[in-house]
Write a protein that holds these residues in place. Sequence first.
Motif, mmCIF file in Angstrom:
data_model
loop_
_atom_site.group_PDB
_atom_site.id
_atom_site.type_symbol
_atom_site.label_atom_id
_atom_site.label_comp_id
_atom_site.label_asym_id
_atom_site.label_seq_id
_atom_site.Cartn_x
_atom_site.Cartn_y
_atom_site.Cartn_z
ATOM 1 N N MET A 269 0.742 -1.223 -0.172
ATOM 2 C CA MET A 269 -0.012 0.000 -0.121
ATOM 3 C C MET A 269 0.922 1.083 0.048
ATOM 4 O O MET A 269 1.787 1.339 0.968
ATOM 5 C CB MET A 269 -0.915 -0.034 1.353
ATOM 6 C CG MET A 269 -2.027 1.035 1.535
ATOM 7 S SD MET A 269 -3.170 0.733 2.767
ATOM 8 C CE MET A 269 -4.466 1.068 1.932
ATOM 9 N N SER A 270 0.770 2.049 -0.796
ATOM 10 C CA SER A 270 1.741 3.216 -1.060
ATOM 11 C C SER A 270 1.418 4.292 -0.076
ATOM 12 O O SER A 270 2.367 4.436 0.771
ATOM 13 C CB SER A 270 1.630 3.939 -2.506
ATOM 14 O OG SER A 270 0.240 4.153 -2.633
ATOM 15 N N GLU A 271 0.168 4.782 -0.149
ATOM 16 C CA GLU A 271 0.053 5.733 0.806
ATOM 17 C C GLU A 271 -1.355 5.551 1.633
ATOM 18 O O GLU A 271 -2.370 5.317 1.136
ATOM 19 C CB GLU A 271 -0.303 7.256 0.284
ATOM 20 C CG GLU A 271 -0.425 8.247 1.079
ATOM 21 C CD GLU A 271 -0.371 9.850 0.422
ATOM 22 O OE1 GLU A 271 -1.135 10.430 0.959
ATOM 23 O OE2 GLU A 271 0.296 9.904 -0.544
ATOM 24 N N ARG A 272 -1.085 5.548 2.977
ATOM 25 C CA ARG A 272 -2.306 5.161 4.124
ATOM 26 C C ARG A 272 -3.140 6.369 4.201
ATOM 27 O O ARG A 272 -2.660 7.448 4.348
ATOM 28 C CB ARG A 272 -1.764 4.440 5.156
ATOM 29 C CG ARG A 272 -1.017 3.501 4.774
ATOM 30 C CD ARG A 272 -0.645 2.588 6.183
ATOM 31 N NE ARG A 272 0.034 1.406 5.710
ATOM 32 C CZ ARG A 272 1.081 1.113 6.358
ATOM 33 N NH1 ARG A 272 1.537 1.500 7.389
ATOM 34 N NH2 ARG A 272 1.684 -0.377 6.009
ATOM 35 N N GLU B 187 -2.601 -4.349 9.163
ATOM 36 C CA GLU B 187 -2.270 -5.736 9.166
ATOM 37 C C GLU B 187 -3.072 -6.310 7.837
ATOM 38 O O GLU B 187 -4.248 -5.974 7.568
ATOM 39 C CB GLU B 187 -2.908 -6.366 10.330
ATOM 40 C CG GLU B 187 -1.922 -5.837 11.597
ATOM 41 C CD GLU B 187 -2.291 -6.395 12.932
ATOM 42 O OE1 GLU B 187 -1.449 -6.588 13.658
ATOM 43 O OE2 GLU B 187 -3.283 -6.290 13.231
ATOM 44 N N GLU B 188 -2.438 -7.430 7.575
ATOM 45 C CA GLU B 188 -3.182 -8.218 6.263
ATOM 46 C C GLU B 188 -4.237 -8.957 6.719
ATOM 47 O O GLU B 188 -4.266 -9.465 7.657
ATOM 48 C CB GLU B 188 -2.012 -9.388 5.752
ATOM 49 C CG GLU B 188 -2.597 -9.494 4.243
ATOM 50 C CD GLU B 188 -1.306 -10.369 3.534
ATOM 51 O OE1 GLU B 188 -1.509 -11.476 3.422
ATOM 52 O OE2 GLU B 188 -0.269 -9.924 3.817
ATOM 53 N N SER B 189 -5.310 -8.853 5.755
ATOM 54 C CA SER B 189 -6.784 -9.521 6.120
ATOM 55 C C SER B 189 -7.367 -9.998 5.090
ATOM 56 O O SER B 189 -6.348 -10.414 4.073
ATOM 57 C CB SER B 189 -7.371 -8.683 7.026
ATOM 58 O OG SER B 189 -8.776 -9.192 7.446
ATOM 59 N N ARG B 190 -8.438 -9.797 4.821
ATOM 60 C CA ARG B 190 -9.215 -10.171 3.717
ATOM 61 C C ARG B 190 -8.669 -9.917 2.299
ATOM 62 O O ARG B 190 -8.202 -8.851 1.900
ATOM 63 C CB ARG B 190 -10.681 -9.549 3.829
ATOM 64 C CG ARG B 190 -11.740 -9.964 2.656
ATOM 65 C CD ARG B 190 -13.082 -9.474 2.925
ATOM 66 N NE ARG B 190 -12.811 -7.774 2.688
ATOM 67 C CZ ARG B 190 -13.348 -6.804 3.502
ATOM 68 N NH1 ARG B 190 -13.976 -7.168 4.382
ATOM 69 N NH2 ARG B 190 -13.337 -5.585 3.073
ATOM 70 N N GLY B 191 -8.304 -11.061 1.690
ATOM 71 C CA GLY B 191 -7.775 -10.964 0.230
ATOM 72 C C GLY B 191 -6.076 -10.347 0.142
ATOM 73 O O GLY B 191 -6.017 -9.698 -1.062
ATOM 74 N N GLY B 192 -5.663 -10.564 1.257
ATOM 75 C CA GLY B 192 -4.027 -10.027 1.378
ATOM 76 C C GLY B 192 -4.088 -8.403 1.649
ATOM 77 O O GLY B 192 -2.919 -7.794 1.329
#
Length: 117
Positions: free
Chosen positions: A1-4, A77-82
């Motif tokens: 993810m580039s920019e949160r 954190e990684e969750s649904r579908g990465g």
Amino acid sequence: MSERPNIAYKVLTGEQMATLERDGRFDGAPVDRADGYIHLSTEAQLTETVDKHFAGQDDLHVVAVDLGSFGETLRWEESRGGQLFPHLYEPLLLETAVAFGPLSRAEDGTIRLPTTS
């Protein structure tokens, strides 16, 4: 993810929203307490979250949360579908909400975001 993003969203039942407004804090839904953190969604994730976890429910509310209000208690954190989701490892405080309102959908089915008045 580039920019949160700076804003994330929490979907609450009417009873949970009343608790947040009355107590100034929300300690989590049963699934949040079981997982040990409060599940939040980005704007891009919100409609899928509602469709998957709140299908058929009425009296739902969306709270927009300022992610800048949290330090190390907010983790991506990684969750649904990465995908990376914001997870809050502390109670959600009313003072961190920038807007909230009843859940509604736009004509295309996406969730309308709450706006400040």
